[in-house]
Design a protein around this motif. Sequence first.
Motif, PDB file in Angstrom:
ATOM      1  N   LYS A   1       0.841  -1.208   0.000  1.00  0.00           N
ATOM      2  CA  LYS A   1       0.000   0.000   0.000  1.00  0.00           C
ATOM      3  C   LYS A   1       0.869   1.248   0.000  1.00  0.00           C
ATOM      4  O   LYS A   1       1.734   1.430   0.861  1.00  0.00           O
TER       5      LYS A   1
ATOM      6  N   VAL B   1      -3.065   0.162  -3.913  1.00  0.00           N
ATOM      7  CA  VAL B   1      -3.049  -1.069  -3.130  1.00  0.00           C
ATOM      8  C   VAL B   1      -2.922  -2.255  -4.072  1.00  0.00           C
ATOM      9  O   VAL B   1      -3.685  -2.373  -5.036  1.00  0.00           O
ATOM     10  N   GLU B   2      -1.942  -3.103  -3.819  1.00  0.00           N
ATOM     11  CA  GLU B   2      -1.764  -4.332  -4.589  1.00  0.00           C
ATOM     12  C   GLU B   2      -1.768  -5.522  -3.640  1.00  0.00           C
ATOM     13  O   GLU B   2      -1.107  -5.491  -2.600  1.00  0.00           O
TER      14      GLU B   2
ATOM     15  N   THR C   1      -5.601  -8.647  -6.430  1.00  0.00           N
ATOM     16  CA  THR C   1      -6.280  -7.374  -6.199  1.00  0.00           C
ATOM     17  C   THR C   1      -7.686  -7.344  -6.782  1.00  0.00           C
ATOM     18  O   THR C   1      -8.646  -6.933  -6.117  1.00  0.00           O
TER      19      THR C   1
ATOM     20  N   VAL D   1      -9.742  -3.955  -0.865  1.00  0.00           N
ATOM     21  CA  VAL D   1      -8.903  -2.845  -1.318  1.00  0.00           C
ATOM     22  C   VAL D   1      -9.453  -1.529  -0.772  1.00  0.00           C
ATOM     23  O   VAL D   1      -8.705  -0.684  -0.262  1.00  0.00           O
TER      24      VAL D   1
END
Length: 370
Positions: A49, A54-55, A65, A72
């Motif tokens: 993040k 965000v992954e 994701t 997420v």
Amino acid sequence: MDLPVMPPVRPMLAKAVKGVPDPAKTVVDDLAGLSFEPKWDGFRCLVFKDGDEVELTSRNTKPLTRYFPELVAAMREQLPERCVLDGEVFVAIGKRLEFEVLQERIHPAASRVDMLAEKTPASFVAFDLLALGDTSYVDRPFVERRAGLEKALGGLSGPCYLTRTTEDPDLAQEWFHQFEGAGLDGVIAKPLGGAYVENGRTMMKVKHERTADVVVAGYREHKTSTPERPLLGSLLLGLYADGSLQHVGVSASFTAVRRAELIDELQALVCPISEHPWSAWAGPEPQAIANPDRVPGTQSRWSAGKDLSFTPLRPDLVLEVKYDAMEGRRFRHTAHFKRWRPDRDPTSCGYDQLEQPVSYDLASVLSGGE
């Protein structure tokens, strides 16, 4: 995205041990002292993040994701501005984790992903810290990583959580027995002085192990089997329920020599599918969707493209297997062959012999039992 630790990262792993280890007698890589935590039953997940970016990546570094849009969104709100976390994605229904429901979340259609995100929303529980702000924590001992986690994530009430830990092996033993009733998988032990070793088995895991007497109902050939040298790949196992033989899983841990011996020994039991208890399930084409009863020989989204054909056997043989947990009416993982049971009547092998974990409320696990 610009973080001190960047993907891809393969998470730290655990090796199996028997029983909750005694910290006073356990030294791992010259590091004394252990921290214990529940072993969650979900998808291992690394969170990267950086602000609104965000992954989520899996244990094998594959992207997650797109499958969890609700997570997420929650992570943007609940997690520190810049961080890299190791944890587990899970789905809870009522008082327990439901791995089968979690599996349904991995779907190629965006419309179904959105529908399931609302219908069966996922949660995330963090149990390790790789980076916070501009600082990498991977080379720091776990005792410092845990302190950083508690400072950064303390007070979370869902859908993002911080896992519980203890240094008391007696309490860890209680968790091992109690938390299974909420769908958890066992207990993890981490060396307090250990660094985060990517893809290294530096942790220890204690999982439940049970035995059951099951009926051999068929076999599949090994991927290296040939007409000149046939080899057994796996035994298809069954248990009786209301007079009907149900497919409960497979056993597949054999040496190459034993694979050749077994396929030869079983030929006397080969029978036409029309005379087999599973004859009613033999259709002209395999089913293309996941079957809740896991009928042998049918496809699911997890097995698409694999050859699931099997050779039916008269259900005359019984063997004893080791297994860790059930997933619905099937073994959660491949069962391990222990021994043949010629003394057992196949029709006496039913679900009633299986140990049932005591029910426990998942909310108590997440809240610290308060």
